[in-house]
Enzyme design. Structure first.
Site, PDB file in Angstrom:
ATOM      1  N   GLU A 115       0.801  -1.311   0.069  1.00 24.34           N
ATOM      2  CA  GLU A 115      -0.228   0.027  -0.039  1.00 24.34           C
ATOM      3  C   GLU A 115       0.874   1.129   0.002  1.00 24.34           C
ATOM      4  O   GLU A 115       2.110   1.208   0.689  1.00 24.34           O
ATOM      5  CB  GLU A 115      -0.999   0.049   1.208  1.00 24.34           C
ATOM      6  CG  GLU A 115      -1.701  -1.140   1.434  1.00 24.34           C
ATOM      7  CD  GLU A 115      -2.104  -1.395   3.098  1.00 24.34           C
ATOM      8  OE1 GLU A 115      -2.198  -0.576   3.759  1.00 24.34           O
ATOM      9  OE2 GLU A 115      -2.399  -2.550   3.280  1.00 24.34           O
ATOM     10  N   LYS A 117       2.184   4.607   1.493  1.00 22.40           N
ATOM     11  CA  LYS A 117       2.203   5.262   2.794  1.00 22.40           C
ATOM     12  C   LYS A 117       1.846   6.711   2.815  1.00 22.40           C
ATOM     13  O   LYS A 117       2.569   7.486   2.324  1.00 22.40           O
ATOM     14  CB  LYS A 117       3.564   4.808   3.548  1.00 22.40           C
ATOM     15  CG  LYS A 117       3.719   5.346   4.996  1.00 22.40           C
ATOM     16  CD  LYS A 117       4.980   4.988   5.588  1.00 22.40           C
ATOM     17  CE  LYS A 117       5.099   5.225   6.884  1.00 22.40           C
ATOM     18  NZ  LYS A 117       4.838   6.634   7.289  1.00 22.40           N
ATOM     19  N   ASP A 119       0.969  10.166   3.435  1.00 23.47           N
ATOM     20  CA  ASP A 119       1.606  11.400   4.605  1.00 23.47           C
ATOM     21  C   ASP A 119       0.366  12.194   5.288  1.00 23.47           C
ATOM     22  O   ASP A 119      -0.072  13.201   4.423  1.00 23.47           O
ATOM     23  CB  ASP A 119       2.666  12.234   3.854  1.00 23.47           C
ATOM     24  CG  ASP A 119       3.369  12.579   4.880  1.00 23.47           C
ATOM     25  OD1 ASP A 119       3.437  12.035   5.949  1.00 23.47           O
ATOM     26  OD2 ASP A 119       4.401  13.626   4.434  1.00 23.47           O
ATOM     27  N   TYR A 227      -6.975   1.595   6.062  1.00 24.70           N
ATOM     28  CA  TYR A 227      -5.927   0.585   5.941  1.00 24.70           C
ATOM     29  C   TYR A 227      -5.938  -0.652   7.152  1.00 24.70           C
ATOM     30  O   TYR A 227      -5.178  -1.745   6.704  1.00 24.70           O
ATOM     31  CB  TYR A 227      -4.843   1.127   5.909  1.00 24.70           C
ATOM     32  CG  TYR A 227      -3.952   1.968   6.994  1.00 24.70           C
ATOM     33  CD1 TYR A 227      -4.186   1.530   8.150  1.00 24.70           C
ATOM     34  CD2 TYR A 227      -3.774   3.156   6.605  1.00 24.70           C
ATOM     35  CE1 TYR A 227      -3.606   2.369   9.082  1.00 24.70           C
ATOM     36  CE2 TYR A 227      -3.332   4.038   7.742  1.00 24.70           C
ATOM     37  CZ  TYR A 227      -3.406   3.528   8.921  1.00 24.70           C
ATOM     38  OH  TYR A 227      -2.759   4.455   9.891  1.00 24.70           O
ATOM     39  N   LYS A 316      10.472   3.410   3.146  1.00 23.31           N
ATOM     40  CA  LYS A 316      10.441   4.954   2.979  1.00 23.31           C
ATOM     41  C   LYS A 316      11.003   5.180   1.486  1.00 23.31           C
ATOM     42  O   LYS A 316      12.344   4.632   1.327  1.00 23.31           O
ATOM     43  CB  LYS A 316      11.279   5.409   3.983  1.00 23.31           C
ATOM     44  CG  LYS A 316      10.796   5.177   5.469  1.00 23.31           C
ATOM     45  CD  LYS A 316       9.666   6.128   5.669  1.00 23.31           C
ATOM     46  CE  LYS A 316      10.154   7.481   6.360  1.00 23.31           C
ATOM     47  NZ  LYS A 316       9.032   8.327   6.799  1.00 23.31           N
ATOM     48  N   CYS A 410      20.239  48.408  -0.060  1.00 25.06           N
ATOM     49  CA  CYS A 410      19.191  47.634   0.366  1.00 25.06           C
ATOM     50  C   CYS A 410      17.985  47.776  -0.723  1.00 25.06           C
ATOM     51  O   CYS A 410      17.605  48.864  -1.273  1.00 25.06           O
ATOM     52  CB  CYS A 410      18.542  48.144   1.778  1.00 25.06           C
ATOM     53  SG  CYS A 410      16.963  47.513   1.874  1.00 25.06           S
ATOM     54  N   CYS A 413      14.908  49.891   0.393  1.00 23.69           N
ATOM     55  CA  CYS A 413      14.698  51.360   0.969  1.00 23.69           C
ATOM     56  C   CYS A 413      16.155  52.031   0.475  1.00 23.69           C
ATOM     57  O   CYS A 413      16.245  53.145   0.534  1.00 23.69           O
ATOM     58  CB  CYS A 413      14.705  51.375   2.476  1.00 23.69           C
ATOM     59  SG  CYS A 413      16.248  50.804   3.189  1.00 23.69           S
ATOM     60  N   CYS A 427      20.735  45.327   5.775  1.00 23.78           N
ATOM     61  CA  CYS A 427      20.375  46.581   5.533  1.00 23.78           C
ATOM     62  C   CYS A 427      20.778  47.587   6.574  1.00 23.78           C
ATOM     63  O   CYS A 427      20.229  47.013   7.821  1.00 23.78           O
ATOM     64  CB  CYS A 427      18.839  47.004   5.129  1.00 23.78           C
ATOM     65  SG  CYS A 427      18.016  48.317   5.439  1.00 23.78           S
ATOM     66  N   CYS A 433      13.212  51.002   7.546  1.00 28.88           N
ATOM     67  CA  CYS A 433      13.147  50.131   6.266  1.00 28.88           C
ATOM     68  C   CYS A 433      11.974  49.402   5.757  1.00 28.88           C
ATOM     69  O   CYS A 433      11.527  48.804   6.876  1.00 28.88           O
ATOM     70  CB  CYS A 433      14.210  49.270   6.039  1.00 28.88           C
ATOM     71  SG  CYS A 433      14.475  47.946   4.559  1.00 28.88           S
TER      72      CYS A 433
HETATM   73  S1  IVH Z   1      -0.438   0.528   8.907  1.00 26.96           S
HETATM   74  C1  IVH Z   1      -0.035  -1.746  12.466  1.00 26.96           C
HETATM   75  N1  IVH Z   1      -0.740   1.454   6.361  1.00 26.96           N
HETATM   76  O1  IVH Z   1       2.213   5.319   8.728  1.00 26.96           O
HETATM   77  C2  IVH Z   1       0.347  -0.939  11.441  1.00 26.96           C
HETATM   78  N2  IVH Z   1      -0.021   2.991   8.140  1.00 26.96           N
HETATM   79  O2  IVH Z   1       4.500   4.753  10.653  1.00 26.96           O
HETATM   80  C3  IVH Z   1      -0.242   0.255  11.705  1.00 26.96           C
HETATM   81  N3  IVH Z   1       0.212   5.081   7.359  1.00 26.96           N
HETATM   82  O3  IVH Z   1       0.665   5.595  12.046  1.00 26.96           O
HETATM   83  C4  IVH Z   1      -0.247   1.187  10.489  1.00 26.96           C
HETATM   84  N4  IVH Z   1      -0.147   4.879   5.163  1.00 26.96           N
HETATM   85  O4  IVH Z   1      -0.248   6.749  10.119  1.00 26.96           O
HETATM   86  C5  IVH Z   1      -0.504   1.552   7.767  1.00 26.96           C
HETATM   87  N5  IVH Z   1      -1.036   1.963   4.542  1.00 26.96           N
HETATM   88  C6  IVH Z   1      -0.909   2.401   5.622  1.00 26.96           C
HETATM   89  C7  IVH Z   1      -0.369   3.528   6.016  1.00 26.96           C
HETATM   90  C8  IVH Z   1      -0.004   3.819   7.336  1.00 26.96           C
HETATM   91  C9  IVH Z   1       0.250   5.612   6.276  1.00 26.96           C
HETATM   92  C10 IVH Z   1       0.898   5.710   8.548  1.00 26.96           C
HETATM   93  C11 IVH Z   1       0.145   5.629   9.818  1.00 26.96           C
HETATM   94  C12 IVH Z   1       0.948   5.266  10.642  1.00 26.96           C
HETATM   95  C13 IVH Z   1       2.439   5.396  10.261  1.00 26.96           C
HETATM   96  C14 IVH Z   1       3.116   4.482  10.905  1.00 26.96           C
END
Ligand code: IVH
Length: 671
Positions: A115, A117, A119, A227, A316, A410, A413, A427, A433
């Site tokens: 999935e 991740k 933000d 999720y 990441k 500047c 001014c 300045c 200014c």
């Molecule tokens: S699962 C038991 N799935 O990432 C696992 N987290 O660093 C719990 N997050 O606190 C999280 N997308 O805020 C999961 N597809 C995803 C996610 C996700 C973003 C965030 C979530 C979590 C943080 C963990």
């Protein structure tokens, strides 16, 4: 009154249709009808509900509730909301898979749910008998805050689940976020209204979710992807996570369309590569992928560590880099007169935002990069970090390079520019200014300072240019007439602004100190000064030597503070501000327990119950030192989600590690 059956049916059909179109519009991004048709349905429903007294809490008309809350109530998570361990590359991912196989004593390839991740902010939604009953933040994973009033305003989250036999409790978890399009719309509106723009989608979403006033939250077009599930009483859930996704999708809950089920870790790596290559095209910001064992029974066998499951991993992505051209370099005059080179760039979409200018910090940095106007450069942006020019590429490609030189006068001014220390230029005019004046007023009104809602950058510039405001205290003498005469200001916005100005007078001492714009006194130092002295007068009377006793204030900052308060003009300004009615509650100095004296703490990761500055101030008030890095002298590390190398180092050195919940309990027990 006897309500005709026909009306009841129409109301229920309108609700069903509005929910359906909300879902298409907000979570699937494929509206089927024009906005005007939607509005007509909504208005008709409003009318019928009012006329026949048919309002019900799960109606789409009831999303925005009434009055703001006074405070958040706490919510205990029956099952803790865990965080994720993270890896940064292919080998780490293979190691993760090998660890799992070893633990399971089975070499067969595992099935994973992959999935994006997202933000945003992790939340839990609790449905009882299919109705949304409560929404809560993750908090420290054990206790969160009740944010139901704000979550109800999110059109993509159903107030009632689809499906007839959904009895008992169903807890669904996921990420609330602000999409790129929503963020752009919001800032377009802010610019049009001349109010402050939002820095990035994540912070805006986090701020909206934690609003006490649901009407403010409703203005932010938040979205959610679910999720996982938490507590489920009666409904039988499938064993595979991928099937759980399909099921919750069928209930009308938003799930991420970019998820995928993959066989074996090599395919997960391919998924991550694909996701990374389409990152720009996604309508929401991601900082990586999440790889989870797909079978929930296997997840159970694998179990969890203290805060993270063994069966999931965050992969990441590296900070994003893009190339673009430097069209020009301009010089900006800051609040204290410092002149900063700013690169104007050919707009480039990097790390989720379009970047068209970025600071070059100082002339030493320009020299280090060897930068000239017309050069092609690499821009890097990670998370909410300010975009950075990393390097010049192929300097020979620039056929007409123009050197970058600090101006002798500047740009605002015309006063002479002078050197300020080793690398900076200033300045020489001081507060006369206009650029310095504008910047100090913008700072005074900014969110961390007096937070005057509606006093945005554009308006400050107009007010200074028109001569109505010369110093910060002048904003308290503005009249309705003067404000209504400004560009893009009507009677109503002028009245609102006057009200916001009035409201800003009730402040706190740290905010006031920060608003004054004393050199190098940021929010954390303002908090530390408050905790140490308790009130303004003792700070004004103290010497630099006294200030050095404030934790984390070194000789240079102590000198700046003394110089600021010795200055007669500054003292007069403070007097005027107070006579305009600015006030703050008195702060008790924690002379009592210096229970953590001699202890060194390090804060890492994200704190969700308090800001880092608050945490720092609380520690300082208890006599602790707060350091920026972990060493053998560290006594304790407070680690929130997303903690990285500092946490690993603390583990390596065997230093005590506590999470935010334990930290809060510690603070409570000591104060
Ligand atoms: S699962 C038991 N799935 O990432 C696992 N987290 O660093 C719990 N997050 O606190 C999280 N997308 O805020 C999961 N597809 C995803 C996610 C996700 C973003 C965030 C979530 C979590 C943080 C963990």
């Amino acid at each position: 009154m006897k309500i005709p059956e026909k009306i009841k049916q129409e109301v229920s059909e309108l609700r069903r249709q509005i929910d359906y179109h909300n879902r298409l519009y907000y979570t699937q991004d494929r509206p089927e009808i024009p906005d005007a048709d939607y509005d007509a349905m909504f208005d008709r429903l409003l009318f019928l509900e009012r006329e026949y007294d048919l309002v019900s809490p799960d109606s789409p008309t009831q999303r925005v509730g009434g009055e703001p809350l006074g405070h958040f109530s706490q919510v205990a998570h029956e099952l803790p909301m865990l965080s994720l361990d993270k890896v940064f590359g292919e080998q780490d991912l293979i190691d993760f898979d090998n660890r799992l196989k070893k633990r399971l004593e089975d070499d067969a390839g595992l099935e994973y749910s992959c999935e994006p991740k997202v933000d945003g902010v992790a939340v839990s939604l609790l449905y009882v008998d299919g109705l949304l009953q409560r929404a809560a933040t993750r908090g420290d994973g054990v206790t969160g805050e009740d944010i139901t009033h704000n979550v109800r305003t999110i059109s993509g989250i159903p107030l009632k689940l689809l499906g007839s036999s959904l009895h008992g409790r169903i807890e669904v978890r996921g990420e609330i976020f602000l999409g790129k399009a929503g963020f752009a719309r919001l800032n377009k509106r802010a610019r049009k209204e001349g109010s402050k723009t939002f820095v990035n989608p994540r912070n805006t979403a986090a701020g909206a979710v934690r609003q006490l006033d649901p009407r403010k939250a409703a203005r932010i077009p938040l979205e959610m992807f679910c999720y996982s599930v938490g507590v489920v009483d009666e409904v039988t859930m499938p064993d595979k996570l991928s099937e759980v996704f399909d099921l919750i999708d069928s209930w009308g809950l938003p799930v991420n369309p970019d998820r995928s089920t993959e066989q074996g870790i090599e395919n997960c790596q391919r998924y991550c590569d694909r996701l990374l290559s389409k990152r720009d095209k996604l309508d929401y910001e991601i900082d990586g992928a999440v790889i989870k064992v797909n079978n929930r029974s296997v997840q159970e066998r694998l179990g969890q560590n203290a805060r993270t499951p063994r069966w999931a991993m965050a992969y990441k992505f590296p900070a994003e880099e893009k190339s673009t051209r430097v069209i020009d370099v301009e010089f900006q005059v800051g609040r204290t007169g410092t002149i900063t080179p700013v690169a104007r760039l050919e707009p480039v979409f990097v790390g989720g935002v379009t970047v068209s200018n970025t600071t070059l910090h100082n002339m030493d940095e320009v020299a280090r990069l060897g930068l000239r106007i017309g050069d092609t450069v690499i821009i890097r942006r990670a998370g909410d970090v300010i975009p950075k020019v990393v390097k010049v590429i192929d300097p020979a490609r620039n056929k007409s390079p123009k050197p970058i030189e600090i101006p002798s006068e500047c740009p605002a001014c015309g006063s002479p520019v002078e050197k300020d220390g080793e690398v900076l230029y200033k300045c020489s005019a001081g507060i006369i200014c206009p650029a310095q004046r504008k910047e100090s007023i913008k700072h005074f009104a900014s969110r961390g300072a007096l937070d005057v809602e509606g006093l945005g950058d554009k308006l400050v510039e107009q007010l200074v240019d028109s001569g109505l405001v010369k110093n910060v205290d002048d904003i308290f003498s503005l009249t309705q007439e003067q404000l209504a005469g400004m560009e893009r200001m009507g009677e109503k916005s002028a009245a609102n602004l006057l009200q916001a100005i009035e409201k800003s007078k009730q402040t706190t001492l740290p905010r006031f100190l920060y608003a004054l714009g004393i050199r190098e006194v940021g929010e954390a130092t303002a908090q530390a000064l408050t905790a140490h002295y308790g009130d303004l007068q003792p700070i004004m009377d103290a010497s630099a030597e006294d200030h050095e006793r404030v934790t984390d204030v070194g000789p240079i900052v102590a000198g700046h503070i003394e110089t600021f308060f010795r200055n007669e003009e500054n003292r007069a300004l403070i007097g005027k501000l107070i006579s305009h009615g600015i006030q703050w509650p008195k702060v008790e100095i924690s002379t009592g327990s210096q229970a953590l004296a001699g202890k060194t703490y390090v804060l890492t990761g994200t704190l969700e119950q308090m800001t880092r500055n608050d945490a720092k101030a609380r520690l300082l008030a208890l006599g602790a030192k707060v350091a920026g890095s972990v060493s053998k002298n560290t006594d304790c590390v407070v680690a929130g989600p997303g903690a990285g190398s500092k946490l690993s180092k603390a583990e390596e050195l065997g230093i005590e590690i506590i999470d935010e919940g334990e930290f809060l309990r510690l603070l409570d027990s000591l104060s």
